[in-house]
Motif scaffolding. Structure first.
Motif, mmCIF file in Angstrom:
data_model
loop_
_atom_site.group_PDB
_atom_site.id
_atom_site.type_symbol
_atom_site.label_atom_id
_atom_site.label_comp_id
_atom_site.label_asym_id
_atom_site.label_seq_id
_atom_site.Cartn_x
_atom_site.Cartn_y
_atom_site.Cartn_z
ATOM 1 N N THR A 257 0.824 -1.211 0.000
ATOM 2 C CA THR A 257 0.000 0.000 0.000
ATOM 3 C C THR A 257 0.857 1.260 0.000
ATOM 4 O O THR A 257 0.394 2.318 -0.384
ATOM 5 C CB THR A 257 -0.971 0.026 1.196
ATOM 6 N N ASN A 265 3.827 7.492 0.288
ATOM 7 C CA ASN A 265 2.442 7.026 0.344
ATOM 8 C C ASN A 265 1.860 6.888 -1.060
ATOM 9 O O ASN A 265 1.091 7.723 -1.519
ATOM 10 C CB ASN A 265 1.606 7.987 1.187
ATOM 11 N N GLU A 309 -6.682 0.451 -0.023
ATOM 12 C CA GLU A 309 -6.925 1.507 0.971
ATOM 13 C C GLU A 309 -7.707 0.977 2.149
ATOM 14 O O GLU A 309 -7.404 1.258 3.309
ATOM 15 C CB GLU A 309 -7.701 2.659 0.322
ATOM 16 N N LEU A 310 -8.714 0.179 1.800
ATOM 17 C CA LEU A 310 -9.549 -0.395 2.853
ATOM 18 C C LEU A 310 -8.716 -1.261 3.803
ATOM 19 O O LEU A 310 -8.834 -1.166 5.025
ATOM 20 C CB LEU A 310 -10.641 -1.227 2.171
ATOM 21 N N GLU A 312 -5.461 -1.118 4.361
ATOM 22 C CA GLU A 312 -4.520 -0.335 5.168
ATOM 23 C C GLU A 312 -5.240 0.337 6.334
ATOM 24 O O GLU A 312 -4.738 0.350 7.457
ATOM 25 C CB GLU A 312 -3.797 0.715 4.317
ATOM 26 N N ASN A 313 -6.428 0.842 6.077
ATOM 27 C CA ASN A 313 -7.200 1.448 7.163
ATOM 28 C C ASN A 313 -7.626 0.410 8.189
ATOM 29 O O ASN A 313 -7.645 0.668 9.389
ATOM 30 C CB ASN A 313 -8.444 2.141 6.608
ATOM 31 N N HIS A 314 -7.967 -0.763 7.706
ATOM 32 C CA HIS A 314 -8.430 -1.825 8.598
ATOM 33 C C HIS A 314 -7.306 -2.283 9.526
ATOM 34 O O HIS A 314 -7.497 -2.447 10.719
ATOM 35 C CB HIS A 314 -8.940 -2.994 7.760
ATOM 36 N N ARG A 316 -4.474 -0.646 9.923
ATOM 37 C CA ARG A 316 -3.726 0.544 10.371
ATOM 38 C C ARG A 316 -2.224 0.366 10.213
ATOM 39 O O ARG A 316 -1.420 0.758 11.058
ATOM 40 C CB ARG A 316 -4.057 0.874 11.834
ATOM 41 N N MET A 352 1.795 8.329 9.186
ATOM 42 C CA MET A 352 0.532 7.752 9.659
ATOM 43 C C MET A 352 0.008 8.478 10.894
ATOM 44 O O MET A 352 -1.203 8.531 11.115
ATOM 45 C CB MET A 352 0.683 6.253 9.925
ATOM 46 N N GLU A 355 -1.638 11.477 9.497
ATOM 47 C CA GLU A 355 -2.915 11.123 8.852
ATOM 48 C C GLU A 355 -3.973 10.703 9.859
ATOM 49 O O GLU A 355 -5.109 10.415 9.495
ATOM 50 C CB GLU A 355 -2.690 9.961 7.870
ATOM 51 N N LEU A 357 -3.963 7.922 11.496
ATOM 52 C CA LEU A 357 -4.174 6.471 11.427
ATOM 53 C C LEU A 357 -3.685 5.786 12.702
ATOM 54 O O LEU A 357 -4.291 4.818 13.160
ATOM 55 C CB LEU A 357 -3.404 5.934 10.209
#
Ligand code: ADP
Ligand code: MG
Length: 576
Positions: A257, A265, A309-310, A312-314, A316, A352, A355, A357
């Motif tokens: 990612t 990024n 993206e999903l 990476e957010n999940h 973190r 991060m 951001e 995160l």
């Protein structure tokens, strides 16, 4: 009796101990609704039992595997060994901690003389079916039956030669059938038995082989290097196959990612059209950058970007993902927290936090002590570098500077280093057998393979400089020569590598201590806010003391600092 087999929809990311990292994350992706080919995981506890029970798999575990297999057949609407609609699976290793490429994976399991017909009819592509069968026998023969790969290659090459073919793709279905017959004869001659035609036998043999691969030499060495306990064992994932090699609307790839080398990024990775997964990782063909997937499959690319993206957010954290596209449909095959270089780790951690995160404490905990060490490694002296002769450019697979004498195989590099030399390991491509040589060498140069090839991934993990996919060089591993343009280098000649730019330089280029980036300072200041320990240093001269202070040690002025012994004593006290 406990539960030894879990379907992908029964697990989650918090079950790494039991399902291994790969299994736990396949379950997690299934749970959050991502397109994952269905399957099940045989637990690490089953592996432990396999070793406790004299390398056999208990009856209850076999029964549980066959129950889950029946469920898999039902969910997929396919049947093992079926002439109409055969189920094919991959059998994938996966310990709690990722050990990339160290253990074995078998693809296309379930193919036999009958299923191959079914697959030919189903896809309307007999060549594809027979090529898959050919690959499967070869992989099974190599991994499960431990027949030397070379012997399969000999059969394959003989058929190519007979026809005067240069490329594998020139082989016809009839040629592939001849090769398959040759492979089967080879198996019989080597093993004294036929190639197993019952997919259930194939499956149980493959599961055992994965358990066995936990204790192959390279896996043992990798665990030693990374301080992974021998006792935890590997899980085995059995998963429905999807095919990236079904023509021009299919493909396979690996992506991170964020940039694993710099921390930038931006999606970073590679893919190959019309290829099966191992082709990317093995460095057999040099793949295309992931961005070009946007041209090849625009819709699939958009979907992939969304999932990346999903994920990476999940999680973190930066994800390292494997995927396959089968006739225009995207499937996720793996995700894990990606390995990264030290500079990338620092940049990602700081970014991060910005951001939102992760928090500062998490950011600090993401930097491993060994990575701090890497950041303090030498780089090329800028003036020296400006004057150095650039020979050629490959991929910047793992940053850093290396300078040493070239060696063409792991054993020679190791021996040279044992004798006090600095070595650069030069290979066409590396494989897990080269690990010890990679550890010994200052840097690694390969002719083939991308940013996600074995050489690149392992070198980044070790913090070792690596230039991969350097297509302009000619490497003669047997004759021990490296040809770059008009230059011919022999064993023991000096070259230098710039892993950050992917450049190969002539001769010895001097290195200097690193300059620390702003992000590094940020992380250190956060560490200062959080820490409760006081940091002091045992410096033997003013220069070292100055550097220590620059790196965050506290100033300690002592009247007795003129003698070595008193300094030692002081630092010992401060450690208590
Ligand atoms: P490793 O742990 O060495 O990465 P994997 O189990 O991830 O091994 O398998 C290697 C490659 O094989 C994967 O990257 C993927 O491309 C391919 N592969 C594994 N399982 C499947 C599957 N069910 N369908 C298609 N390709 C697969
Ligand atoms: Mg993998």
């Amino acid at each position: 009796m406990g539960k030894f087999v879990y379907s992908f929809n029964e697990g989650s990311k918090d079950m790494r101990d039991l399902l291994g990292g790969k299994g736990a994350n396949l379950a997690e992706m299934t749970k959050i609704g991502l397109p994952v080919p269905f399957g099940f995981t045989v637990t690490t506890e089953a592996c432990t039992r396999y070793y406790e029970e004299g390398k056999t798999i208990g009856e209850d575990i076999i029964e549980a595997i066959f129950e889950k297999l029946a469920e898999l057949e039902e969910v997929s609407g396919k049947k093992f060994g079926d002439v109409e609609n055969p189920l094919l699976v991959s059998v994938r290793s996966g310990a709690k901690v990722s050990m990339p490429g160290m253990m074995d994976t078998i693809l296309n399991l379930g193919l036999n003389d009958v299923a191959v017909e079914g697959m030919a009819n189903l896809t309307g592509n007999p060549r594809f079916a027979y090529d898959s069968y050919r690959r499967f026998i070869q992989m099974f023969g190599d991994v499960v039956m431990e027949i030397p790969k070379k012997k399969f290659d000999a059969v394959f090459d003989a058929q190519k030669e007979k026809n005067g073919f240069k490329y594998d793709v020139e082989l016809t279905t009839e040629d592939l059938k001849v090769i398959i017959a040759g492979y089967k004869e080879l198996v019989k001659a080597e093993m004294g038995r036929e190639f197993p035609q019952d997919p259930k036998d194939q499956l149980m043999e493959a599961v055992k082989a994965v358990f066995r691969s936990w204790n192959n030499d390279r896996a043992i060495l990798y665990r030693k290097l990374n301080e992974i306990p021998d006792s935890i064992g590997t899980a085995v994932n059995v998963q429905s196959m999807v095919f990236g090699n079904m023509g021009e609307t299919s493909g396979t790839g690996v992506a991170f990612t964020r940039n694993a080398a710099t921390g930038e990024n931006a999606l970073f990775g590679e893919f190959l059209v019309n290829a099966q997964g191992e082709d990317v990782v093995a460095g057999i063909r040099t793949p295309q950058p992931i961005k070009e997937m946007a041209d090849a499959f625009p819709e699939v690319y958009a979907e992939f970007v969304r999932i990346a993206e999903l994920l990476e957010n999940h999680y973190r954290d930066m994800q390292d993902m494997e995927f396959t596209v089968e006739r225009g449909k995207l499937y996720m095959l793996q995700t894990r927290n990606g390995k990264r270089t030290a500079p990338a780790a620092v940049k990602m951690a700081v970014d991060m936090v910005a951001e939102g995160l992760i928090d500062k404490e998490t950011a600090v905990s993401r930097i491993e002590p060994a990575q701090i060490d890497q950041l303090l490694h030498p780089m090329f002296d800028a003036d020296e570098l400006a004057g150095a002769e650039k020979l050629t450019k490959g991929l910047p697979a793992s940053p850093g500077a290396a300078c040493g004498q070239i060696y063409f195989n792991a054993a020679d590099a190791e021996a040279a280093v044992a004798n006090g030399a600095k070595a650069v390991l030069v290979r066409l491509e590396t494989s897990p057998e080269d690990l010890a040589g990679m550890v010994a060498a200052e840097g690694i140069l390969t002719a083939r393979g991308g940013m996600t090839s074995h050489a690149a991934v392992v070198a980044r993990g070790m913090g070792k400089c690596c230039v991969s996919g350097c297509s302009e060089i000619k490497v003669d591993e047997e004759g021990k020569t490296l040809t770059i343009g008009e230059y011919v280098f022999h064993e023991g000649d000096y070259i230098s590598l710039d892993g950050s730019k992917g450049e190969v330089l002539n001769g010895q280029v001097k290195t200097v201590p690193p300059t620390l980036s702003g992000d590094f300072g940020t992380i250190m200041s956060w560490a200062d806010e959080i820490r409760t320990l006081k940091i002091r240093t045992n410096a033997d001269n003013p220069r070292d003391a100055k550097q220590a202070v620059e790196l965050g040690a506290e100033v300690l002025v002592s009247a007795e600092q003129s003698t070595c012994s008193s300094k030692k004593k002081e630092s010992q006290q401060s450690e208590e």
